[in-house]
Design a protein around this motif. Structure first.
Motif, PDB file in Angstrom:
ATOM      1  N   ARG A   1       0.839  -1.086  -0.127  1.00  0.00           N
ATOM      2  CA  ARG A   1      -0.092   0.110   0.024  1.00  0.00           C
ATOM      3  C   ARG A   1       0.683   1.303   0.126  1.00  0.00           C
ATOM      4  O   ARG A   1       1.176   1.943   0.991  1.00  0.00           O
TER       5      ARG A   1
ATOM      6  N   GLY B   1     -10.600   2.619   7.403  1.00  0.00           N
ATOM      7  CA  GLY B   1      -9.717   2.356   6.221  1.00  0.00           C
ATOM      8  C   GLY B   1     -10.519   2.551   5.088  1.00  0.00           C
ATOM      9  O   GLY B   1     -11.198   3.267   4.837  1.00  0.00           O
ATOM     10  N   VAL B   2      -9.900   1.697   3.937  1.00  0.00           N
ATOM     11  CA  VAL B   2     -10.412   1.882   2.635  1.00  0.00           C
ATOM     12  C   VAL B   2     -12.268   1.415   2.613  1.00  0.00           C
ATOM     13  O   VAL B   2     -12.939   2.326   2.150  1.00  0.00           O
TER      14      VAL B   2
ATOM     15  N   ASP C   1     -11.726   5.019  14.466  1.00  0.00           N
ATOM     16  CA  ASP C   1     -10.391   4.426  13.826  1.00  0.00           C
ATOM     17  C   ASP C   1      -9.434   4.356  15.064  1.00  0.00           C
ATOM     18  O   ASP C   1      -9.340   5.866  15.584  1.00  0.00           O
TER      19      ASP C   1
ATOM     20  N   ILE D   1      -3.703  -3.497  19.434  1.00  0.00           N
ATOM     21  CA  ILE D   1      -3.492  -2.620  20.699  1.00  0.00           C
ATOM     22  C   ILE D   1      -3.623  -3.543  21.896  1.00  0.00           C
ATOM     23  O   ILE D   1      -3.953  -4.763  21.864  1.00  0.00           O
TER      24      ILE D   1
ATOM     25  N   ALA E   1     -12.985  -3.237  11.010  1.00  0.00           N
ATOM     26  CA  ALA E   1     -11.481  -3.030  11.498  1.00  0.00           C
ATOM     27  C   ALA E   1     -10.682  -4.268  11.324  1.00  0.00           C
ATOM     28  O   ALA E   1     -11.100  -5.454  11.441  1.00  0.00           O
ATOM     29  N   GLN E   2      -9.450  -3.996  11.105  1.00  0.00           N
ATOM     30  CA  GLN E   2      -8.584  -5.147  10.606  1.00  0.00           C
ATOM     31  C   GLN E   2      -7.063  -4.838  11.083  1.00  0.00           C
ATOM     32  O   GLN E   2      -6.713  -3.574  10.920  1.00  0.00           O
ATOM     33  N   VAL E   3      -6.303  -5.601  11.328  1.00  0.00           N
ATOM     34  CA  VAL E   3      -4.855  -5.543  11.632  1.00  0.00           C
ATOM     35  C   VAL E   3      -4.274  -6.732  10.662  1.00  0.00           C
ATOM     36  O   VAL E   3      -4.611  -7.895  10.993  1.00  0.00           O
TER      37      VAL E   3
ATOM     38  N   PRO F   1     -21.392 -10.391   5.309  1.00  0.00           N
ATOM     39  CA  PRO F   1     -21.494 -10.950   3.932  1.00  0.00           C
ATOM     40  C   PRO F   1     -20.095 -11.481   3.575  1.00  0.00           C
ATOM     41  O   PRO F   1     -19.052 -10.795   4.007  1.00  0.00           O
TER      42      PRO F   1
END
Ligand code: NAD
Length: 380
Positions: free
Chosen positions: A122, A176-177, A197, A232, A258-260, A313
């Motif tokens: 990215r 995020g996106v 976020d 976190i 949310a993702q890491v 989904p």
């Protein structure tokens, strides 16, 4: 150089790797394009439109695979397709290398060069090839439409002869996106939107879309490189949940994104929070396949918990196959233009786009995280 487009056959996958417009650009660049017959049918691109764009339609999959130097797909190749691959060929698609290390090991053993679209960095240099983002943006948009369709209420404020209806309240967790596109879409539909976020840097982006940023002060560093988050501490998670609970309680719709990277999705919405929500409210959890941001999420299913419907989904981009294929094909075009100069393939492993994306080459596994995942497998 011949490029082959394999028809997707996974259940529910309606996208195609190249669309006719991109085929004609590649043909102009001197490349020969072979398309498996009916590859574009589920995304409404007929074989005849590929022929008009300069491609050759190939009915037999084995012939297409044997004759191509580079094989393009949206998803990962299936076992029977890999059986037909030969040493020196290149395969490009969402290969899910960390989730399917056994596939990557097989591709390496067969001498195939595998390029995984999830691994495009990215960075601004690679932005035009970033298929994970192009598809996540579609998922964010569609998540709001799915929620709006399931919500037993209006989204916009309406003043009618029968009284005034206040706007629906939407909370987006993870900006995020996918989250930013969800915010923009919910705003366009007239909802009142709040978002949170852990990366404070996104506050301005959230506000510029007309949403309120939910402040949760965390006493730790939350930002990793490439616009991604860090995991976190437990204490910070607890604190965030306490602040968020008040906002979630008032929400008609909660969209979680949310993702890491490389981790299980963080749980942000607990069952206790859901129990506080109004009956009839909707949660759309986009992180279902990573374990979910919400307690009770089951990927691919609708679950009713305390009168709230939790929808998770799978593969939303495939539900908008025209634009999803268009964006993915443009990402591939930009990657191919980066790899092929004057009809010749250049795999420069000093280039971070190529070194990150290429997971196998000349029999070797190149990515350390994939190597670690393969080390956990039983030897073959
Ligand atoms: P992204 O990395 O761009 O955004 C995730 C955001 O979550 C980041 O901004 C990050 O800072 C934030 N975040 C991480 N931990 C957090 C926490 N504890 N609290 C608050 N925010 C936190 O990812 P993306 O590309 O937008 O994808 C989002 C999710 O949607 C992913 O789980 C992805 O797999 C999923 N997705 C689902 C579909 C589908 O069809 N279901 C399609 C595409 C993407």
């Amino acid at each position: 150089m011949k490029i082959g487009v394999i028809k997707e056959i996974e259940f529910g996958e309606r996208r195609v790797a190249l669309i006719p417009e991109v085929v004609s650009r590649l043909v102009k660049n001197g490349l020969e394009i072979l398309v498996e017959s009916h590859a574009g049918e589920a995304s409404y691109f007929a074989d005849s439109t590929y022929v008009e764009a300069g491609a050759t339609i190939v009915t037999d999959k084995a012939t297409l695979i044997t004759e191509s130097d580079i094989l393009l797909k949206v998803g990962a190749p299936r076992e029977e397709e890999v059986d037909m691959f030969r040493s020196g060929q290149i395969t490009i698609g969402f290969l899910n290398p960390l989730g399917r290390p056994e596939l990557i090991r097989r591709l390496a053993n067969q001498g195939v060069t595998a390029m995984s679209m999830e691994m495009i960095p990215r960075s601004s240099r690679a932005q035009s090839m970033d298929a994970l983002s192009s598809q996540a943006s579609i998922a964010g948009y569609k998540a709001v439409l799915v929620a709006a369709a399931a919500l037993p209420k209006y989204l916009p404020m309406l003043t009618t002869a029968a009284g005034t209806i206040p706007p629906a309240k939407v909370v987006v967790l993870g900006a995020g996106v996918a989250g930013l596109q969800a915010i923009a879409t919910a705003r366009r539909l007239g909802a009142q939107v709040e978002a949170y976020d852990i990366r404070p840097a996104v506050r301005e982006e959230v506000q510029s879309l007309g949403a309120k940023f939910i402040d949760v002060i965390l006493q730790e560093d939350t930002t990793a490189s490439g616009g991604y988050a860090k995991e976190i501490s437990e204490a910070a998670k607890q604190h965030a949940q306490t602040v968020l609970a008040k906002h979630i309680k008032e929400a008609d719709i909660v969209i979680t994104t949310a993702q890491v990277p490389g981790r299980k999705a963080p749980v942000m919405v607990t069952e206790a929070m859901i129990a506080q929500m109004r009956r009839g409210s909707i949660i759309v959890d986009l992180a279902g396949e990573q374990g979910g941001n919400c307690e009770g999420t089951v990927a691919g299913r609708d679950v009713i918990s305390h009168g709230v419907t939790i929808i998770s989904p799978i593969n939303l981009p495939a539900s908008m196959p025209i634009h999803a294929s268009q964006k993915y094909a443009k990402n591939l075009l930009n990657l191919l233009n980066h790899l092929i100069k004057k009809g010749e393939l250049h795999l420069d492993f000093e280039d971070d786009i190529i070194s990150s994306t290429c997971v196998t080459h000349a029999g070797a596994i190149l990515n350390q995280r994939v190597k670690d995942a393969i080390a956990q497998l039983v030897p073959n």
